[in-house]
Design a protein around this motif. Structure first.
Motif, PDB file in Angstrom:
ATOM      1  N   GLU A 130      11.194  11.068  -4.202  1.00  0.00           N
ATOM      2  CA  GLU A 130      11.013  10.095  -3.123  1.00  0.00           C
ATOM      3  C   GLU A 130       9.641  10.315  -2.500  1.00  0.00           C
ATOM      4  O   GLU A 130       9.354  11.400  -1.985  1.00  0.00           O
ATOM      5  CB  GLU A 130      12.100  10.225  -2.065  1.00  0.00           C
ATOM      6  N   TRP A 131       8.795   9.297  -2.534  1.00  0.00           N
ATOM      7  CA  TRP A 131       7.483   9.385  -1.930  1.00  0.00           C
ATOM      8  C   TRP A 131       7.630   9.321  -0.403  1.00  0.00           C
ATOM      9  O   TRP A 131       8.316   8.453   0.133  1.00  0.00           O
ATOM     10  CB  TRP A 131       6.616   8.235  -2.423  1.00  0.00           C
ATOM     11  N   ILE A 132       6.953  10.252   0.285  1.00  0.00           N
ATOM     12  CA  ILE A 132       7.030  10.299   1.747  1.00  0.00           C
ATOM     13  C   ILE A 132       5.821   9.599   2.371  1.00  0.00           C
ATOM     14  O   ILE A 132       5.946   8.795   3.307  1.00  0.00           O
ATOM     15  CB  ILE A 132       7.084  11.753   2.242  1.00  0.00           C
TER      16      ILE A 132
ATOM     17  N   PHE B 213       0.819  -1.224   0.000  1.00  0.00           N
ATOM     18  CA  PHE B 213       0.000   0.000   0.000  1.00  0.00           C
ATOM     19  C   PHE B 213       0.845   1.264   0.000  1.00  0.00           C
ATOM     20  O   PHE B 213       0.425   2.303   0.505  1.00  0.00           O
ATOM     21  CB  PHE B 213      -0.964   0.012   1.191  1.00  0.00           C
ATOM     22  N   THR B 214       2.058   1.163  -0.535  1.00  0.00           N
ATOM     23  CA  THR B 214       2.923   2.334  -0.629  1.00  0.00           C
ATOM     24  C   THR B 214       3.139   2.687  -2.095  1.00  0.00           C
ATOM     25  O   THR B 214       2.582   2.046  -2.988  1.00  0.00           O
ATOM     26  CB  THR B 214       4.276   2.067   0.048  1.00  0.00           C
ATOM     27  N   VAL B 215       3.931   3.692  -2.325  1.00  0.00           N
ATOM     28  CA  VAL B 215       4.233   4.165  -3.680  1.00  0.00           C
ATOM     29  C   VAL B 215       5.743   4.187  -3.836  1.00  0.00           C
ATOM     30  O   VAL B 215       6.479   4.530  -2.901  1.00  0.00           O
ATOM     31  CB  VAL B 215       3.661   5.573  -3.901  1.00  0.00           C
ATOM     32  N   VAL B 216       6.207   3.803  -5.003  1.00  0.00           N
ATOM     33  CA  VAL B 216       7.642   3.841  -5.266  1.00  0.00           C
ATOM     34  C   VAL B 216       7.885   4.552  -6.601  1.00  0.00           C
ATOM     35  O   VAL B 216       7.089   4.411  -7.544  1.00  0.00           O
ATOM     36  CB  VAL B 216       8.231   2.411  -5.271  1.00  0.00           C
ATOM     37  N   PHE B 217       8.952   5.343  -6.643  1.00  0.00           N
ATOM     38  CA  PHE B 217       9.357   6.034  -7.863  1.00  0.00           C
ATOM     39  C   PHE B 217      10.605   5.378  -8.441  1.00  0.00           C
ATOM     40  O   PHE B 217      11.364   4.704  -7.730  1.00  0.00           O
ATOM     41  CB  PHE B 217       9.695   7.503  -7.567  1.00  0.00           C
TER      42      PHE B 217
END
Lengths: 110, 120
Positions: free
Chosen positions: B46-48, A97-101
């Motif tokens: 960078e996603w926080i 449930f997170t986001v990665v770039f």
């Protein structure tokens, strides 16, 4: 979570087509159709170019297109123009449930 | 259309708490996800973390122990607090809306970004 893998730089001549790759895993790109792409010019905020793998927001040129195969997503720019010179970032939802770039790809228009 | 604007101190001392606010105009903060994203000088995005207007939050696992995102619906604002900062937290901090009213995982629109420098 690890960042998605993008080539550091690509280059192309005006009028050419160019494709950026973005490689993840089955826990992010491979598991969801939630890949998005952003264009960033120096000193500016990122701009959404593609979402949900291949959907182009209103106002974005149809020269930009997105796709996905397995754990790798791709952004293609056709008819390359000088104004396309910028940094491009991919992003994906993950299974926690997170986001990665991705680390970003610098596009140089020769 | 919806516009976002970050505000807060541009300089924070090491070990102190970074506090930023994002003001949302042109639309309601309710029923949407809101996010913070940062970019260290010369580095990538960078996603926080993101929050669903005071209902739920999710954070980058590498920052989770130091970060809190909260919302003030009465002011149509959401905030970021990051404690125990170091020079590695020096970055341009962006706020952004995530997805649309029914979900999704993209970021649009974005604020213009605000540079926060951690230094004594």
């Amino acid at each position: 979570q690890s960042a998605l893998t993008q080539p550091a730089s690509v280059s192309g001549s005006p009028g050419q087509s160019i494709t950026f790759s973005c490689t993840g895993t089955s826990s992010d790109i491979g598991g969801y159709n939630y890949v998005s792409w952003y264009q960033q010019h120096p000193g500016k905020a990122p701009k959404l170019m593609i979402y949900d793998v291949s959907v182009r927001p209103s106002g974005v040129s149809n020269r930009f297109s997105g796709s996905k195969s397995g754990n790798t997503a791709s952004l293609t720019i056709s008819g390359l123009q000088a104004e396309d010179e910028a940094d491009y970032y991919c992003s994906s939802y993950t299974n926690i449930f997170t986001v990665v770039f991705g680390g970003g790809t610098k596009l140089t228009v020769l | 259309q919806v516009q976002l604007q970050e505000s807060g101190p541009g300089l924070v001392k090491p070990s102190e708490t970074l506090s930023l606010t994002c003001t949302v105009s042109g639309g309601s903060i309710i029923s949407y996800y809101w996010s913070w994203i940062r970019q260290a000088p010369g580095k990538g995005l960078e996603w926080i973390g993101y929050m669903y207007y005071s209902v739920s939050t999710n954070y980058n696992p590498s920052l989770k122990s130091r970060v809190t995102i909260s919302v003030d619906t009465s002011k149509n604002q959401f905030s970021l607090k990051m404690k125990s900062v170091t020079a590695a937290d020096t970055a341009v901090y962006y706020c952004a809306r995530r997805g649309n009213a029914v979900g999704g995982n993209w970021f649009d629109p974005w604020g213009q970004g605000t540079l926060v420098t951690v230094s004594s």
